[in-house]
Design a protein around this motif. Structure first.
Motif: not given
Length: 591
Positions: A344, A347, A419, A422-423, A537, A540-541
């Motif tokens: 996060f 980003v 999260l 952020s994407v 992202g 990662n999520y």
């Protein structure tokens, strides 16, 4: 799951031993609460003014005044921010081991003031900058020399040391001002983290509007000089309110406890587990209930024939106590979530660097007024302030009614929302950058810089969820004696996020032969870099979802939770008669 248990500490307080500035037991009617916490927030407010006033506009100074390449300038900013947040771990260690949170804030605040003063000199002395040049894009400018950069780097990393120490202890020292065993103060504690972040976002808003304008139109020296004065005032206010605070005495180095438990667990790895956990050292006197998770570390508390003697039982290098083992388990259980919070901030770091660079290639005119590129980050902080307020006044009460959970949204649910946003922010940034570049290259037209608002707004909304969620998660889930270190652990997610940004920029620069990230963005493909971050992202999520579903929340005090839940229900539903009581809280409450 939140495990709720009536297992209390010996002193009956979740906060441990608190004293006033003379070392006497606290008078809660005269110390702590919002008055003490408010004065403490002044230090974080000043830290944010200094750091945001510097980081949000530093890349334009490095590229425009010092004539450094865009990728190098971005890495200087992210390395500075990464080091700052990494040094928070050092500050947390010192606070827990020796200095205490109050002493740490005072000492490192003074160091930060010295650093900003050095930065003022570095940007004000003419000999510290290369000759002025108007042809940066053609590569005819002279870059700043190593000697010219020396004072700048010395100032930056002095600031990193000072502000890192402040960040490690402010939230922990602020939360010390509230007694979680008191229903009224526990209710205030629930909103402390939101209001804490709301206040420091105000400082950020001031930095990216007033200070950035002064830096670009009056002079860097004036802008940084104001930051230095603000930090001096904050330290003075902190010291002036000494008699109003509640202090928690340092309990020794938490890293030493962790190290001992790990060593003893390894040494005793071949021993058999006792038939009943009650045979573990100090099981019945433990301040933290025994859990079955990470059972391999229980071996550090096994009493064998050699340690059964009383004199050996009290030697921490021979056998650990159940309390020490459980505290280490608490810290280790934070690591999986910690690892998924890093991206996060990778980003987020793009809002400090390439998004500001985008603004320099766009139309920033409003009438006859040209908005400084660094000031576009104001939309980031407006979004943070807006969503922080909405979360407290709208989202949390609605979520509380739907879920029946006193927190409304759990800390990990907040992080997950952050999260996702952020994407979405990186997708918006990639789309806008593609349109900006096509208009600039094919039509020689600069689109309005206000097209950057969506990416700032979405990432800002994500930060309002992620920052508060992460901070609450690491503070609440850590052992009581390791709060400052846990805050430092949280801040290392920011640090690693900035460092990974530097690493990705360097790797992309090398792998693509510098075709994506160029000083002249019109010749590069910054949008590809944004798409790459969006894909990372999503991955990662998914990993975060797996870890968060398996996480088991810290054991909490049952009686305090019952009282707190009753107070919260009365606060959100004033029509309920004061004589009504909430139903009994179940032994286990699902979050």
């Amino acid at each position: 799951m939140v495990l709720v248990d009536n297992h209390k500490e010996k002193d009956g307080s979740a906060n441990g031993t608190l004293v006033d500035f003379r070392g006497n037991p606290v008078d809660k009617s005269r110390t702590g609460g919002w008055l003490g916490a408010g004065l403490i927030l002044g230090s974080e407010l000043s830290e944010r003014i200094c750091v945001m006033g510097l980081s949000m506009n530093l890349v334009t100074y490095l590229v425009g005044d010092l004539h450094l390449p865009s990728s190098d300038s971005a890495n200087i900013v992210t390395n500075f921010m990464g080091t700052l947040n990494l040094l928070a771990l050092l500050g947390g260690f010192l606070a827990d081991a020796k200095l205490g949170r109050y002493g740490t804030i005072a000492i490192f605040g003074s160091i930060a003031a010295v650093g900003v003063t050095l930065l003022t000199l570095a940007t004000s002395i003419p000999s510290m900058k290369p000759p002025v040049c108007d042809s940066r894009s053609k590569g005819h400018c002279i870059e700043a020399s190593g000697q010219q950069l020396a004072l700048l780097f010395a100032a930056l990393y002095t600031i990193a040391l000072g502000c890192g120490g402040i960040k490690s202890s402010v939230s922990g020292f602020g939360s010390d001002q509230f007694d979680s065993s008191n229903p009224k103060e526990n209710k205030a504690m629930i909103y402390f983290f939101n209001r804490f972040y709301f206040c420091i976002s105000l400082g950020s808003l001031f930095a990216v509007t007033v200070l950035v304008y002064i830096q670009d139109n009056v002079g860097r020296g004036w802008g940084y000089g104001i930051s230095a004065g603000t930090m001096v005032i904050a330290v003075a206010v902190l010291l002036g309110g000494t008699s109003l605070y509640r202090f928690k005495k340092p309990e020794g180095s938490p890293l030493t406890i962790i190290w001992r438990v790990l060593i003893l667990a390894w040494r005793k790895r071949k021993l058999s587990y006792p038939s009943d956990p009650g045979f573990l050292n100090e099981y019945h006197n433990a301040k933290v209930p025994h859990t079955k998770m990470l059972r391999c570390f229980d071996k550090a508390a096994i009493l064998d024939e050699y340690t059964a003697a009383n004199e050996n039982r009290n030697n921490p290098w021979i056998v650990s106590t159940v309390t020490q083992v459980e505290e280490v388990k608490m810290v280790l259980k934070l690591i999986p979530i910690w690892s998924t919070c890093i991206l996060f901030w990778t980003v987020y770091s793009q809002m400090n660097t390439f998004s500001i660079e985008q603004a320099t290639f766009m139309n920033r005119e409003v009438g006859k007024f040209g908005i400084p590129a660094g000031s576009f980050s104001v939309f980031l902080f407006i979004s943070i302030l807006l969503f922080t307020s909405i979360n407290e006044r709208v989202t949390v009460p609605i979520a509380r009614k739907i879920t029946g959970n006193r927190q409304g949204l759990t800390s990990l649910q907040r992080v997950g929302i952050g999260l996702i946003l952020s994407v979405a922010g990186m997708v918006a940034a990639a789309v806008v950058e593609k349109q900006r570049r096509e208009n600039a290259v094919k039509h020689s037209y600069s689109i309005r810089a206000f097209w950057l608002i969506p990416q700032f707004f979405i990432v800002g909304a994500g930060e309002a969820f992620a920052y508060v969620g992460q901070l609450e998660f690491f503070i609440r889930e850590a052992p009581e004696g390791m709060k400052s270190m846990s805050t430092g652990l949280f801040l290392t997610t920011l640090s690693m996020g900035f460092f990974i940004s530097s690493l990705l920029v360097s790797l992309v620069h090398k792998v693509t032969n510098a075709s994506w990230l160029k000083s002249n963005l019109n010749s590069g493909r910054l949008d590809y870099f944004y798409w790459m971050l969006a894909v990372l992202g999503v991955i990662n999520y998914l990993v975060f979802l797996v870890f968060s579903m398996r996480h088991q929340y810290k054991v909490q005090n049952l009686s305090s939770l019952e009282d707190s839940e009753e107070e919260l229900k009365n606060w959100t539903d004033t029509t309920v008669d004061n004589t009504k009581k909430n139903p009994d809280v179940a032994e286990k409450e699902e979050v």
